[in-house]
Design a protein around this motif. Structure first.
Motif, PDB file in Angstrom:
ATOM      1  N   GLU A   7       1.003  -1.039  -0.196  1.00 27.29           N
ATOM      2  CA  GLU A   7      -0.009   0.094  -0.019  1.00 27.29           C
ATOM      3  C   GLU A   7       0.797   1.266  -0.093  1.00 27.29           C
ATOM      4  O   GLU A   7       1.811   1.357   0.677  1.00 27.29           O
ATOM      5  CB  GLU A   7      -0.932  -0.123   1.262  1.00 27.29           C
ATOM      6  N   VAL A   8       0.497   2.318  -0.698  1.00 27.62           N
ATOM      7  CA  VAL A   8       1.230   3.482  -0.885  1.00 27.62           C
ATOM      8  C   VAL A   8       0.486   4.856  -0.678  1.00 27.62           C
ATOM      9  O   VAL A   8      -0.870   4.413  -1.109  1.00 27.62           O
ATOM     10  CB  VAL A   8       1.980   3.581  -2.127  1.00 27.62           C
ATOM     11  N   SER A   9       0.907   5.761  -0.202  1.00 30.80           N
ATOM     12  CA  SER A   9       0.215   7.050  -0.329  1.00 30.80           C
ATOM     13  C   SER A   9       0.859   7.996  -1.609  1.00 30.80           C
ATOM     14  O   SER A   9       2.106   7.924  -1.399  1.00 30.80           O
ATOM     15  CB  SER A   9      -0.025   7.783   0.936  1.00 30.80           C
TER      16      SER A   9
ATOM     17  N   GLN B 298      -4.485   0.680  -2.500  1.00 28.74           N
ATOM     18  CA  GLN B 298      -4.061  -1.062  -2.412  1.00 28.74           C
ATOM     19  C   GLN B 298      -2.974  -1.301  -3.368  1.00 28.74           C
ATOM     20  O   GLN B 298      -2.755  -0.802  -4.442  1.00 28.74           O
ATOM     21  CB  GLN B 298      -5.365  -1.431  -2.375  1.00 28.74           C
ATOM     22  N   PRO B 299      -2.307  -2.458  -2.879  1.00 23.24           N
ATOM     23  CA  PRO B 299      -1.244  -2.768  -3.899  1.00 23.24           C
ATOM     24  C   PRO B 299      -1.951  -3.409  -5.149  1.00 23.24           C
ATOM     25  O   PRO B 299      -2.902  -4.075  -5.282  1.00 23.24           O
ATOM     26  CB  PRO B 299      -0.510  -4.075  -3.090  1.00 23.24           C
ATOM     27  N   LEU B 300      -1.225  -3.208  -6.415  1.00 21.42           N
ATOM     28  CA  LEU B 300      -1.830  -3.495  -7.662  1.00 21.42           C
ATOM     29  C   LEU B 300      -3.109  -3.189  -7.761  1.00 21.42           C
ATOM     30  O   LEU B 300      -4.094  -3.872  -8.326  1.00 21.42           O
ATOM     31  CB  LEU B 300      -1.548  -4.915  -7.804  1.00 21.42           C
TER      32      LEU B 300
ATOM     33  N   ALA C 297      13.181   4.122  -3.192  1.00 16.27           N
ATOM     34  CA  ALA C 297      13.443   3.675  -4.746  1.00 16.27           C
ATOM     35  C   ALA C 297      12.543   3.034  -5.384  1.00 16.27           C
ATOM     36  O   ALA C 297      12.299   3.274  -6.689  1.00 16.27           O
ATOM     37  CB  ALA C 297      14.796   2.988  -4.760  1.00 16.27           C
ATOM     38  N   GLN C 298      11.941   2.081  -4.729  1.00 16.89           N
ATOM     39  CA  GLN C 298      10.582   1.306  -5.494  1.00 16.89           C
ATOM     40  C   GLN C 298       9.579   2.217  -5.816  1.00 16.89           C
ATOM     41  O   GLN C 298       9.057   2.005  -6.947  1.00 16.89           O
ATOM     42  CB  GLN C 298      10.332   0.198  -4.656  1.00 16.89           C
ATOM     43  N   GLU C 299       9.247   2.958  -4.975  1.00 18.48           N
ATOM     44  CA  GLU C 299       8.019   4.075  -5.217  1.00 18.48           C
ATOM     45  C   GLU C 299       8.311   5.031  -6.165  1.00 18.48           C
ATOM     46  O   GLU C 299       7.559   5.479  -6.916  1.00 18.48           O
ATOM     47  CB  GLU C 299       7.690   4.651  -3.789  1.00 18.48           C
ATOM     48  N   LYS C 300       9.618   5.345  -6.361  1.00 22.31           N
ATOM     49  CA  LYS C 300       9.969   6.408  -7.481  1.00 22.31           C
ATOM     50  C   LYS C 300      10.172   5.430  -8.830  1.00 22.31           C
ATOM     51  O   LYS C 300       9.913   6.025  -9.896  1.00 22.31           O
ATOM     52  CB  LYS C 300      11.130   7.103  -7.199  1.00 22.31           C
ATOM     53  N   LEU C 301      10.716   4.339  -8.927  1.00 20.10           N
ATOM     54  CA  LEU C 301      11.011   3.508 -10.134  1.00 20.10           C
ATOM     55  C   LEU C 301       9.394   3.354 -10.661  1.00 20.10           C
ATOM     56  O   LEU C 301       9.170   3.383 -11.969  1.00 20.10           O
ATOM     57  CB  LEU C 301      11.623   2.439  -9.660  1.00 20.10           C
TER      58      LEU C 301
ATOM     59  N   GLU D  39       6.988  -6.016   3.197  1.00 22.92           N
ATOM     60  CA  GLU D  39       7.492  -4.875   2.966  1.00 22.92           C
ATOM     61  C   GLU D  39       8.814  -5.213   2.165  1.00 22.92           C
ATOM     62  O   GLU D  39       9.306  -4.427   1.184  1.00 22.92           O
ATOM     63  CB  GLU D  39       8.136  -3.886   4.043  1.00 22.92           C
ATOM     64  N   ASN D  40       9.670  -6.322   2.418  1.00 16.00           N
ATOM     65  CA  ASN D  40      10.876  -6.456   1.609  1.00 16.00           C
ATOM     66  C   ASN D  40      10.527  -7.371   0.371  1.00 16.00           C
ATOM     67  O   ASN D  40      11.568  -7.714  -0.280  1.00 16.00           O
ATOM     68  CB  ASN D  40      11.991  -7.014   2.511  1.00 16.00           C
ATOM     69  N   ILE D  41       9.547  -7.578  -0.092  1.00 17.68           N
ATOM     70  CA  ILE D  41       9.261  -8.428  -1.205  1.00 17.68           C
ATOM     71  C   ILE D  41       8.381  -7.414  -2.089  1.00 17.68           C
ATOM     72  O   ILE D  41       7.526  -6.562  -1.756  1.00 17.68           O
ATOM     73  CB  ILE D  41       8.413  -9.846  -0.772  1.00 17.68           C
ATOM     74  N   HIS D  42       8.722  -7.710  -3.527  1.00 17.59           N
ATOM     75  CA  HIS D  42       7.993  -6.999  -4.398  1.00 17.59           C
ATOM     76  C   HIS D  42       7.796  -7.923  -5.771  1.00 17.59           C
ATOM     77  O   HIS D  42       8.602  -8.703  -5.898  1.00 17.59           O
ATOM     78  CB  HIS D  42       9.313  -5.798  -4.804  1.00 17.59           C
ATOM     79  N   ILE D  43       6.519  -7.725  -6.052  1.00 15.80           N
ATOM     80  CA  ILE D  43       6.060  -8.616  -7.310  1.00 15.80           C
ATOM     81  C   ILE D  43       6.763  -7.780  -8.513  1.00 15.80           C
ATOM     82  O   ILE D  43       6.209  -6.634  -8.859  1.00 15.80           O
ATOM     83  CB  ILE D  43       4.617  -8.406  -7.598  1.00 15.80           C
ATOM     84  N   LEU D  44       7.849  -8.450  -9.068  1.00 17.93           N
ATOM     85  CA  LEU D  44       8.604  -7.845 -10.088  1.00 17.93           C
ATOM     86  C   LEU D  44       8.057  -7.883 -11.397  1.00 17.93           C
ATOM     87  O   LEU D  44       8.086  -6.930 -12.103  1.00 17.93           O
ATOM     88  CB  LEU D  44      10.045  -8.162 -10.065  1.00 17.93           C
ATOM     89  N   THR D  45       7.354  -8.759 -11.603  1.00 20.54           N
ATOM     90  CA  THR D  45       6.809  -9.240 -12.782  1.00 20.54           C
ATOM     91  C   THR D  45       5.338  -9.739 -12.752  1.00 20.54           C
ATOM     92  O   THR D  45       5.357 -10.895 -11.941  1.00 20.54           O
ATOM     93  CB  THR D  45       7.746  -9.904 -13.921  1.00 20.54           C
ATOM     94  N   LEU D  46       4.480  -9.516 -13.307  1.00 17.26           N
ATOM     95  CA  LEU D  46       3.273  -9.979 -13.771  1.00 17.26           C
ATOM     96  C   LEU D  46       2.785  -9.546 -14.986  1.00 17.26           C
ATOM     97  O   LEU D  46       2.127  -8.585 -15.248  1.00 17.26           O
ATOM     98  CB  LEU D  46       2.049  -9.462 -12.619  1.00 17.26           C
TER      99      LEU D  46
END
Length: 990
Positions: free
Chosen positions: A499-501, A556-558, A847-851, A884-891
């Motif tokens: 989740e982000v704001s 919400q995520p994705l 960095a994730q939020e800006k990428l 928090e330390n996991i990211h769905i890199l590709t879907l």
């Protein structure tokens, strides 16, 4: 949702149900490709592996299409279609011959352009091993300015085309990065995760190569990752600085070297002299190698357009050199491939040294550091980063909304444009101006195509027929639907896994607005003044003087949130900024930035009531204006950064205006009429945002200029700093030092510049302080003195550097020098961080939020609020936040009703006491719009199953070999270790 999970428990299988995702072995003719196709070598002889090849740039002096079709021959004599055609013909003439091909973008274009007869000829040659595919990505990517996500994507797409078309024999075994201008450690790690056996490249620092030739270490084991163990090692071969043939032995139509004339009655007979010359070259080269195997590249840029001219002469060279064996000659020439050369080295059964750092910066002589391209054409680098952001969103929404298969060609358009953009003369900024205009066209058209997908997906997910418009010119505060609509909807999509704001900023023409969510809640709104330099941009077609700012909270995520925005009829002063001319600081409860009242420059930062001296200003280097006739006269250009003297301050005093509101505080600074900046702090963030505007860089004085943002602190970092490798692992940098040889310093500024793909960091252990600058595109920079960081943001030069492009880097738009606008993010504080996260962990998340920033879609509306609420205005693609330390890199959609899924651990070992631990993710509880039937794990590029291939094992000088990549038996509860990426082919039902 519970019923879905019960179904998952029953149908969640890891049996190989998805083997149809990869093609079966070919049944046409006998398959003898790979290592089985290698010619035998002769023990005790110097085995000379001749590698016929062509290096085909996917755009450089000509556009992609011009190179393929062979047009614009006056610019460069190059036509890729003729290369492939004539090579096939010559390989069929003689089964002893070999050839390698690299760029899938061109190979696929040729494939679509030819009939089944020609296609079958290509298949047969690949199956026989005469034609070996190496590299295999869509293009031969740069390794400094590229982000790992885009590298993985373009390899995945290129290798998928090879896999689908040629099967196992089309799968490359080696990386072939012969032309990029320096090499990253992360690239080595990615190749190892692709399952490759080795890497070949030509360009390394001239001092490094001299040392390696003297110590017989041009062939080595490269430790690709400090986090992933010996499995990430990659055997690496460095050439002698060139991928060209030996001097005098280029037999191409573009060369002027003498052919081998073997008619003894001809007065031009030259076999004896040519054999002697070649033998002397090989024996000298062999004296610098550990084994009796020597690799010789027989090809160059766009060679083999008349392949007969090459092969006829290579046949003769092989025949007459080998004939000398009867007279005691030591050379054994054979047609070979990089894969066969690796096999021969591996069978030598010796040990090798280990390389643990990278090959940056690259210098070709004492005054030619190829560090300028880290920044060249900075606006193109930003456009590429934005396109990657949108590509990931496009792919995610395609899957989540189950968009119809007919739309997949729209997705492929952006996939392929992004693959082209990773090329080592595209993202680098080192092609001709007209070629860059074509690159921009490809990216723009790709984004438009993907816009059809996102609009279709969001329409389905929102149960509406509304348009969803992307405002690609928000970077210059321009957005037609928000400016020209009294009522409009803003939909904010979050491509991240948590989740982000997000603070939405959109240009508007009104003075006051209402922003409501679907529950009718009124959001806080701030009207922010658009800086005068932005309003006056020549390319800006907008009358907006203000931007509406509001916080899209807890997206919400994705998923997405939509908001209903209406212009108010009367001005509400509480919604407007007030000019606070007497203030000298901006900030929030935990972070403040203080400015010098006299100069208007930033002078310190307060973090949790601790003040840190921190000055920021803009400076520039004068570009050296040499004529390139000798190293000392090398000019600064598209490739080369060579400053004339030290940097010059742009202005000691700046004009400032301070603005404060409920959501953000900011100061507008004007340094000159061509440099301005906004420094801002949002109310609930722990970083400072610098939004700079640079250009047109003035050159009326006939001096090219290279602009840097310069930060000075009182930190003592002992000439040590850290930069990222392709946005992933961090590497230690020390001024005037290289880990593997004693550096002779000739260019103390450019020789200490390194690529910054996502961030640069300095630390002061005695103060327990850490400072990081994150960026919005690839750049270059350094910490040349204690407590300082400089990042180059823009370049405009008046001289070519004679490295091939043939043009000065005088990038223009609208008849003037190009203007660039971008952002830096400053994070500072104790290394232990605040709250539950270390500062390094906070940087990773930022960095994730800006990428992969939330993407704003704008929809003009002519319906009431009540009618609008009948639509679906909130959506999440996952059941809950991923750790928090996991990211769905590709879907992304794959094939045969499957989905390609990658998950990554975004932290390194020891970056955070908690988040650097291994983490478990339950795949069955991830997604809301489909049910997973089965999962099978593949290699990183998704072109072969994990564990169903064997890499060559290499032993280092301490006796340590390479581990195989682990094949975990942990589905559905998968474990991810620090810096690990795992790739799955997932069969789904809706």
């Amino acid at each position: 949702m519970k019923s879905y999970r019960n179904i998952l428990l029953v149908v969640f299988l890891t049996l190989p149900l998805l083997y149809q995702a990869f093609p079966l072995e070919e049944s046409v003719k006998e398959v003898t490709c790979g290592y089985k196709a290698c010619h035998k070598t002769i023990p005790g002889m110097i085995n000379v592996h001749m590698i016929p090849h062509s290096h085909d740039d996917v755009g450089w002096l000509k556009t992609v299409d011009q190179y393929y079709y062979g047009s614009k021959q006056s610019v460069q004599r190059a036509g890729v279609q003729y290369i492939i055609d004539t090579v096939l013909r010559e390989l069929q003439e003689n089964p002893d011959r070999r050839f390698i091909y690299v760029e899938t973008a061109f190979l696929w274009k040729w494939w679509l352009d030819h009939d089944e007869v020609k296609q079958q000829q290509l298949i047969d040659l690949i199956n026989s091993g005469q034609l070996e595919i190496v590299g295999g990505a869509w293009s031969m990517n740069d390794e400094a300015a590229t982000h790992y996500q885009s590298i993985i994507d373009q390899f995945t797409w290129g290798l998928r085309k090879l896999n689908d078309t040629f099967g196992a024999c089309g799968r490359p075994h080696v990386g072939w990065q012969i032309d990029p201008f320096g090499h990253s450690r992360e690239m080595a790690s990615l190749f190892s995760q692709f399952g490759y056996d080795g890497l070949f490249f030509a360009r390394a620092d001239y001092q490094d190569l001299n040392n390696r030739f003297a110590t017989k270490t041009t062939q080595m084991i490269w430790q690709g990752s400090v986090n992933l163990g010996t499995a990430s090692r990659l055997f690496t071969v460095a050439f002698n600085g060139s991928y060209s043939p030996p001097s005098g032995f280029c037999f191409d139509i573009n060369c002027n070297d003498e052919p081998i004339i073997d008619d003894i009655n001809s007065p031009d007979y030259n076999v004896d002299s040519r054999v002697a010359e070649f033998t002397a070259y090989i024996e000298n080269l062999a004296s610098h190698l550990q084994t009796e195997h020597v690799l010789v590249t027989m090809g160059d840029d766009f060679n083999y357009q008349d392949a007969a001219q090459w092969f006829v002469n290579l046949d003769k060279l092989k025949k007459y050199v080998n004939a000398k064996q009867e007279e005691g000659g030591r050379l054994n020439l054979l047609y070979s491939t990089p894969g066969c050369y690796l096999k021969a080295l591996n069978e030598a059964n010796i040990t090798w040294t280990v390389k643990e750092d990278d090959f940056f910066p690259y210098a070709s002589d004492e005054h030619s550091y190829w560090t300028g391209y880290f920044v060249s054409r900075t606006t193109s680098k930003y456009f590429e980063r934005q396109a990657n952001n949108f590509l990931q969103i496009c792919k995610q929404l395609f899957v989540l909304a189950n968009v119809e298969e007919a739309y997949e060609n729209h997705l492929n358009n952006l996939r392929e444009a992004m693959g082209v953009m990773q090329h080592h003369d595209a993202i680098t900024g080192t092609a001709k101006q007209n070629v860059f205009e074509d690159y921009s066209r490809l990216i723009y058209e790709g984004i438009q195509h993907c816009g059809n997908i996102t609009e279709r997906a969001l329409s389905k997910l929102s149960s509406s027929d509304l348009p969803f418009v992307s405002c690609l010119l928000r970077n210059v505060s321009q957005c037609e639907p928000s400016e020209n609509s009294k009522t409009f909807m803003v939909t904010v999509y979050n491509p991240l896994s948590h989740e982000v704001s997000y603070y939405v900023r959109l240009p508007v023409l009104g003075t006051a607005y209402s922003v409501r969510d679907a529950s009718g809640n009124e959001l806080k709104v701030q009207m922010a003044t658009i800086p005068d330099p932005v309003r006056n941009l020549p390319e800006r077609n907008s009358n907006a003087t203000t931007e509406i700012v509001f916080l899209a909270n807890n997206i919400q995520p994705l998923g997405f949130h939509s908001y209903y925005i209406t212009e108010l009829n009367s001005t509400d002063d509480t919604r407007r900024n007030e000019l606070e001319s007497s203030d000298t600081s901006i900030g929030n409860d935990v972070l403040q930035a203080m400015f010098n009242e006299s100069t208007g420059l930033l002078q310190s930062v307060m973090f949790n009531n601790e003040e840190i001296t921190l000055h920021q200003n803009f400076r520039y280097y004068e570009g050296w204006a040499g004529n390139n006739s000798q190293p000392s006269l090398r000019a600064s250009g598209a490739y080369i950064f060579r400053p004339y003297g030290t940097s010059v301050q742009v202005s000691p005093v700046v004009e400032t205006k301070f603005y404060k509101g409920e959501l953000v505080e900011e100061v507008h600074q004007e340094f000159t009429d061509w440099i301005s900046q906004v420094i801002r702090v949002y109310k609930d963030t722990n970083h400072i945002e610098f939004e700079w505007l640079v250009g047109p860089i003035p050159v009326d004085d006939d001096i090219g200029k290279e602009i840097i943002t310069h930060i000075t602190t009182d930190l003592v970092n002992n000439e040590t700093f850290y930069t990222d490798s392709n946005g992933r692992e961090m590497l230690k940098r020390v001024i005037n030092f290289r880990p593997t040889w004693d550096l002779e310093v000739n260019e103390p500024i450019s020789g200490n510049y390194y690529p910054i793909t996502s961030k640069i960091v300095i630390e002061d252990a005695s103060k327990d302080l850490r400072l990081a600058i994150l960026n919005d595109r690839a750049q270059g920079g350094s910490s040349l003195r204690n407590g300082e960081i400089e990042i180059m943001v823009h370049r405009r030069l008046l001289n070519d550097d004679a490295k091939g492009v043939g043009e000065a880097l005088d990038d223009e738009a609208f008849g003037k020098g190009r203007i660039a606008r971008g952002k830096h993010y400053l994070v500072v504080g104790p290394t232990t961080g605040s709250g539950n996260l270390s500062l390094a962990a906070q940087e990773r998340l930022l960095a994730q939020e800006k990428l992969l920033s939330p993407w704003v879609f704008v929809t003009p509306l002519n319906i009431s609020f009540d009618e609008w609420t009948s639509y679906t205005t909130e959506f999440s693609g996952v059941f809950q936040n991923v750790p928090e330390n996991i990211h769905i890199l590709t879907l992304e959609p794959w094939k045969n009703n499957t989905v390609l899924l990658r998950l990554e651990h975004i932290l390194e070992n020891n970056e955070d006491p908690i988040l650097s631990n291994a983490t478990v993710v339950n795949l069955e509880e991830l997604f809301t719009t489909f049910v997973i039937k089965s999962v099978h794990e593949s290699t990183l590029a998704a072109n072969q199953w994990l564990g169903e291939y064997g890499r060559l094992n290499w032993i280092d000088t301490s006796g340590v070999g390479m581990d195989s990549w682990e094949v975990p038996n942990d589905i559905p509860n998968i474990t991810l270790k620090p810096m690990q990426i795992r790739t799955f082919i997932v069969e789904v039902t809706r």
